[in-house]
Design a protein around this motif. Structure first.
Motif, mmCIF file in Angstrom:
data_model
loop_
_atom_site.group_PDB
_atom_site.id
_atom_site.type_symbol
_atom_site.label_atom_id
_atom_site.label_comp_id
_atom_site.label_asym_id
_atom_site.label_seq_id
_atom_site.Cartn_x
_atom_site.Cartn_y
_atom_site.Cartn_z
ATOM 1 N N VAL A 144 -26.884 4.699 17.338
ATOM 2 C CA VAL A 144 -28.228 5.098 16.914
ATOM 3 C C VAL A 144 -28.635 6.391 17.610
ATOM 4 O O VAL A 144 -29.143 7.330 16.972
ATOM 5 N N ALA A 145 -28.382 6.479 18.906
ATOM 6 C CA ALA A 145 -28.686 7.707 19.641
ATOM 7 C C ALA A 145 -27.850 8.870 19.096
ATOM 8 O O ALA A 145 -28.337 10.000 18.981
ATOM 9 N N TYR A 146 -26.605 8.577 18.743
ATOM 10 C CA TYR A 146 -25.740 9.597 18.152
ATOM 11 C C TYR A 146 -26.367 10.151 16.876
ATOM 12 O O TYR A 146 -26.420 11.363 16.667
ATOM 13 N N LEU A 147 -26.849 9.260 16.001
ATOM 14 C CA LEU A 147 -27.475 9.708 14.755
ATOM 15 C C LEU A 147 -28.710 10.552 15.025
ATOM 16 O O LEU A 147 -28.937 11.566 14.361
ATOM 17 N N ARG A 148 -29.502 10.143 16.008
ATOM 18 C CA ARG A 148 -30.693 10.920 16.359
ATOM 19 C C ARG A 148 -30.296 12.325 16.817
ATOM 20 O O ARG A 148 -30.863 13.314 16.371
ATOM 21 N N PHE A 149 -29.330 12.385 17.725
ATOM 22 C CA PHE A 149 -28.894 13.671 18.267
ATOM 23 C C PHE A 149 -28.270 14.524 17.167
ATOM 24 O O PHE A 149 -28.588 15.701 17.023
ATOM 25 N N ALA A 150 -27.390 13.929 16.375
ATOM 26 C CA ALA A 150 -26.715 14.665 15.303
ATOM 27 C C ALA A 150 -27.711 15.174 14.268
ATOM 28 O O ALA A 150 -27.553 16.281 13.744
ATOM 29 N N SER A 151 -28.756 14.395 13.986
ATOM 30 C CA SER A 151 -29.730 14.820 12.978
ATOM 31 C C SER A 151 -30.467 16.084 13.407
ATOM 32 O O SER A 151 -30.756 16.955 12.583
ATOM 33 N N VAL A 152 -30.741 16.207 14.691
ATOM 34 C CA VAL A 152 -31.393 17.413 15.201
ATOM 35 C C VAL A 152 -30.369 18.527 15.359
ATOM 36 O O VAL A 152 -30.579 19.661 14.911
ATOM 37 N N TYR A 153 -29.244 18.201 15.967
ATOM 38 C CA TYR A 153 -28.221 19.195 16.265
ATOM 39 C C TYR A 153 -27.661 19.835 15.002
ATOM 40 O O TYR A 153 -27.455 21.038 14.924
ATOM 41 N N ARG A 154 -27.417 19.011 13.993
ATOM 42 C CA ARG A 154 -26.840 19.515 12.742
ATOM 43 C C ARG A 154 -27.901 19.810 11.686
ATOM 44 O O ARG A 154 -27.580 20.080 10.537
#
Length: 157
Positions: free
Chosen positions: A119-129
């Motif tokens: 879930v944290a990965y998705l949050r980070f990836a959504s902002v990062y990408r």
């Protein structure tokens, strides 16, 4: 290198050895002026080149801060943040480059963050990408499911 005791600028190296798995060099020195011995540690500076072109030293604290924000409300302990930041730094240093684009730092965060908390990965990836649609999330979730299935098939679950 100035002697910390007498401020003389001349010293000779008595002993050198690698420390921190080769990331730094510890040197034992003898001052030519007062004869006292002192130790120095030389470490390669890892620089991050931001999008604006500005260069700044790599900071584990910044990695921890970003990952902590992505993990907000998730069951992740403080030690895991610091371990992840260490893994990211080791990954970046292993490239052998003295300067690395900030984009590469983000990429180095994604893999260990995915392993830590999806879930944290998705949050980070959504902002990062810069996700801009639900389809972006769906595509990333499908990729997570594929990777999880491959890990389980290989016995890495």
């Amino acid at each position: 290198m100035r002697c910390p005791f007498c401020r003389n600028s001349e010293s000779r190296v008595v002993d050198s050895r690698e420390v921190e798995e080769g990331q730094a060099i510890r040197r034992r020195r003898s001052c030519s002026g007062c004869g006292r011995r002192f130790t120095t540690v030389e470490e390669a500076v890892l620089a991050v080149v931001k999008r604006s072109g500005v260069t700044e030293p790599f900071s584990r604290d910044k990695v921890v801060k970003g990952v902590r924000r992505a993990c907000q409300g998730r069951p992740v302990d403080e030690d895991a943040f610091h371990l992840l930041a260490q893994r990211v730094e080791e990954s970046i240093r292993s490239t052998g480059c003295a300067e690395i684009p900030s984009h590469e730092v983000g990429l180095a965060i994604l893999r260990p963050l995915r392993d830590l908390d999806e879930v944290a990965y998705l949050r980070f990836a959504s902002v990062y990408r810069s996700f801009s649609s639900v389809e972006d999330f769906e595509k990333e979730i499908a990729g997570l499911r594929t990777t999880r299935g491959e890990d389980e098939a290989a016995g890495n679950s």
